[in-house]
Scaffold this motif. Structure first.
Motif: not given
Length: 813
Positions: A20, A142, A154
């Motif tokens: 991200s 994540s 994320n």
């Protein structure tokens, strides 16, 4: 960033790249807090339509993430897209570099902590699904371990396969371990089942400490995912069978065979937690069983297993191909789950007992086998035969292997015992030279300085002086039946304790109870607090350098040095030598012949019968009984009136008082009596400087003491710590700091006395009690007079308010 956004967030260090965006540490100036900022730079995208598409994905990602208010989900605080096509996401701060999951982290993590992480992960995912938000890319990059909790990031950000990596919807490449659901490889239709599969992969990594399909995305990993080719978690000995079951169900190839919802996943985890509270084992001590054509052992880790009894059971059942070392290791690491220990057990053919003739030497140290059959045998069968005959030690495996292949009638030595090894005698290690050999020091070029001879061996309180290396018990031997042959222990030695020393609690060290000089006399180690030189300081003694007090019963000869931390007393004369007391006073009973190279220096007082051709510096008083000639003296008060009390051809510089009998001589000699008046401002500056130094030293002392404490704790005891090199260095540093602290405290007291002298408005004065000759320079401060006549009575010289010298009680001749 635009000006408003930039003014609020102060961007700091780059941390790492995420699907991200690039992650930075930043400061939220408005709320004075640390935050994390992710940046996605779209400036490299050429097509405006493509830029707008990514911006739309970014907005969708952020808007969904803002709905996810949960303690285990990364909290988004702010976001922004600036005019230069950079997208920013501001999230709560945590130390992300120390929160990344790794195999090393999991290795030290307890089972309960892993179970807590798994539960928190599933609970957070259940919350997201309850508000219709899928994760879609739940890879290990994540999830972060923040404190005792986890943080998931994320959400709702698709990632697609791109050769040997993944690319997110925001155009960022990554290569995490491959947790790709099989159905996502051929087409990407995000679903609850896909999230559940990836939860299973993460739990696999947490509990098995391995990634199910490999560490990186590549063709081999993709093929393994398609075939669902991974090692069943039940093969890992420390994975609970119930945990393995729910991991396997989450990772089924067909989505319909997985959990239907994350809530089902969560319920199954809760059941395991409840079950493990009162976990019981249905095995008494141990049991063997076969699984997948291999032999396993399952043990109760709370039970004590007699390995000899276990082996005897196998022997009694004529099982010959067991691996005892693997069985022992399995018992050692058991947590109650089955552990593989080798091939399926086999029973020996009883014919083997007729294949050998066994003989053991009279001392039971050698065993021979004669082969009575022409056929080849399995070495394990021979080893089994030996054990059945109670030959349990010293197998010579190469001979056993050869005997298995040998022809009929062959004889081999198949076992040999080991003789016991006598223990080593105890011995002493001296931390000083016990014979006190006089050794002149050499420089790098080999030149010898006979003035620097290692005679005085100083030690400090607590120093180790002698260590006893204990006698060893020796190493026991064994005969071929495994019976112990006891070794003879080494002889002991007694530690030679004397005066001012003590034994450590373990009885292996002699330590000093005080600062002093160590010697070895009549077989005893002693520490003497004061140095006593029973003669002269000369080439036989070398220079003297000691932290305490020094007594010299003879003279100090030319070019030698005497340095002491405490007081120095010299019964003889000092001739052309250097004498210094760092913290005390100096007394020289017979006087000083300086030869224009002697310097006598003391922090406190100096006292001598006479001084000639020398320089004296004292922090307090100098007292000379008879005469001072051709010398320089610097002190607070100079006294010379108890004997002859004559000062001739000398400079006397004091700050308070000069009190003598005779000043000058008939023939012209340059004699100066000088009162160097104290300056209040200078004293304040000196006092302030010393107090600052004392404060710095105090802080340094505390730091060193803290380090010493840490070393003692890590060493287990003070007595172990004193042998540590770092401990010795710290103690030495502490002693130097303590000594410097004492010196500065004395100087501070002296300066404060000077300040009190000024504040009391006492007058500085020069007193000549008997005779003041002409041509004597008299000075108090800036007031100066050179006498033109002689005075044969008491003269008291002071200074008036007009800066003029006043000669009182004086009658000129």
């Amino acid at each position: 960033m635009d000006s408003q956004f930039l003014s609020r967030y102060d961007l700091k260090d780059f941390l790492l790249s995420l699907p991200s965006g690039d992650l930075y540490k930043a400061i939220d100036i408005k709320f004075k807090r640390n935050v994390l900022i992710k940046i996605v730079d779209l400036s490299n995208i050429k097509e405006i339509s493509d830029i707008e598409n990514v911006k739309n994905r970014f907005n969708r990602y952020v808007n969904n993430a803002l709905k996810l208010i949960h303690p285990n989900i990364v909290n988004i605080l702010d976001y922004h897209i600036d005019e230069s096509n950079k997208c920013y996401t501001v999230t709560e701060f945590f130390n992300i570099n120390e929160s990344i999951f790794s195999k090393e982290m999991l290795f030290d993590m307890s089972f309960n902590t892993k179970l807590k992480i798994a539960t928190s992960l599933v609970e957070a995912m259940e919350f997201a699904h309850s508000i219709k938000i899928l994760h879609q890319n739940l890879y290990i990059d994540s999830i972060f371990f923040a404190g005792d909790n986890i943080k998931i990031d994320n959400f709702d950000l698709k990632r697609y396969l791109a050769k040997n990596s993944l690319i997110s919807e925001l155009g960022i490449y990554s290569n995490p371990p491959p947790y790709i659901p099989p159905e996502y490889i051929s087409s990407y239709e995000p679903s609850v089942y896909g999230d559940i599969f990836q939860i299973g992969c993460i739990l696999y990594f947490i509990f098995c400490r391995e990634h199910p399909f490999g560490d990186t995305i590549n063709d081999e990993a993709i093929l393994r995912i398609k075939n669902l080719d991974y090692i069943d978690p039940t093969y890992y000995s420390d994975v609970e069978i119930d945990i393995a079951k729910i991991i396997n169900r989450a990772m089924m190839k067909k989505p319909s065979e997985r959990f239907e919802t994350v809530n089902q996943f969560f319920i199954e985890l809760k059941k395991i937690i409840e079950k493990l509270k009162d976990k019981k084992y249905d095995i008494s001590t141990y049991r063997f069983f076969i699984q997948n054509n291999r032999m396993f052992i399952q043990t109760n880790p709370t039970a004590s297993i007699d390995i000899s009894e276990l082996e005897n059971r196998l022997l009694n059942e004529n099982i010959y191909n067991y691996d005892l070392e693997r069985i022992q290791e399995a018992i050692h690491i058991s947590n109650g789950d089955p552990i593989e220990i080798g091939e399926i057990f086999k029973k020996i053919d009883s014919v083997i007992f007729n294949c050998f003739d066994i003989s053991v030497s009279d001392d039971q140290m050698e065993c021979y086998l004669k082969k009575l059959t022409p056929k080849k045998l399995d070495p394990k069968e021979i080893l089994f035969y030996l054990k059945k005959k109670n030959i349990r030690y010293g197998y010579i495996k190469e001979n056993i292997n050869e005997l298995a292949e040998d022809a009929e009638g062959s004889i081999r030595l198949v076992a040999r015992g080991t003789e016991p090894i006598r223990g080593e005698d105890a011995y002493l290690v001296f931390f000083f030279e016990p014979e006190n050999k006089y050794k002149p020091k050499e420089d790098e070029e080999g030149n010898v300085d006979f003035r620097n001879i290692s005679v005085i061996q100083q030690v400090d309180k607590g120093d180790p002086l002698v260590i006893k290396v204990p006698a060893t018990k020796g190493i026991d031997g064994y005969n071929v039946f495994g019976n112990i042959i006891k070794a003879t222990p080494g002889n002991d030695v007694k530690l030679p304790t004397g005066k001012n020393v003590y034994l450590s609690s373990d009885g292996l060290k002699i330590l000093s109870t005080t600062d002093g000089i160590v010697n070895y006399d009549n077989g005893k180690v002693n520490v003497i607090e004061m140095i006593i030189i029973d003669g002269d300081v000369n080439f036989s003694t070398g220079n003297i350098n000691y932290k305490g007090d020094v007594l010299i019963r003879g003279d100090v000869l030319p070019d030698f040095k005497v340095f002491a931390g405490g007081d120095i007393k010299i019964r003889g004369v000092v001739e052309g030598a250097f004498i210094e007391s760092e913290r005390g006073s100096i007394t020289i009973s017979s006087g000083i012949f300086g030869k224009n190279q002697t310097k006598i220096k003391a922090l406190k007082n100096i006292k001598a019968d006479f001084v000639q051709d020398a320089e004296l510096l004292a922090g307090e008083t100098v007292e000379i009984a008879n005469y001072t000639r051709n010398s320089k003296v610097f002190c607070k008060s100079f006294l010379s009136y108890k004997g002859m009390g004559a000062v001739q051809s000398s400079l006397i510089e004091a700050t308070r008082l000069i009190d003598i009998n005779i000043a000058g001589a008939k023939n012209y000699t340059k004699t100066t009596l000088y009162i160097n008046q104290l300056n209040k401002n200078n004293l304040k500056l000196q006092i302030q400087d010393i107090m600052e130094k004392l404060d710095t030293i105090s802080k340094s002392i505390n730091q060193v003491k803290l380090q010493i404490k840490k070393i003692i704790v890590s060493s287990g005891s003070m007595e172990n710590a004193i042998l540590d090199t770092e401990y010795k260095a710290c103690v030495e540093k502490l002693k130097k700091l303590d000594n410097l602290n004492l010196v500065l405290q004395e100087k501070l007291q002296s300066l404060q006395d000077d300040m009190n002298f000024i504040l009391s408005e006492q007058k500085e004065m020069i007193i000549i009690r008997r005779y003041l000759y002409s041509d004597v320079k008299i000075r108090i401060g800036s007031a100066l007079k050179i006498t033109k006549e002689e005075y044969e009575t008491r003269v008291v010289i002071t200074k008036d308010e007009n800066d003029e010298l006043i000669f009182g009680s004086a009658i000129s001749k």
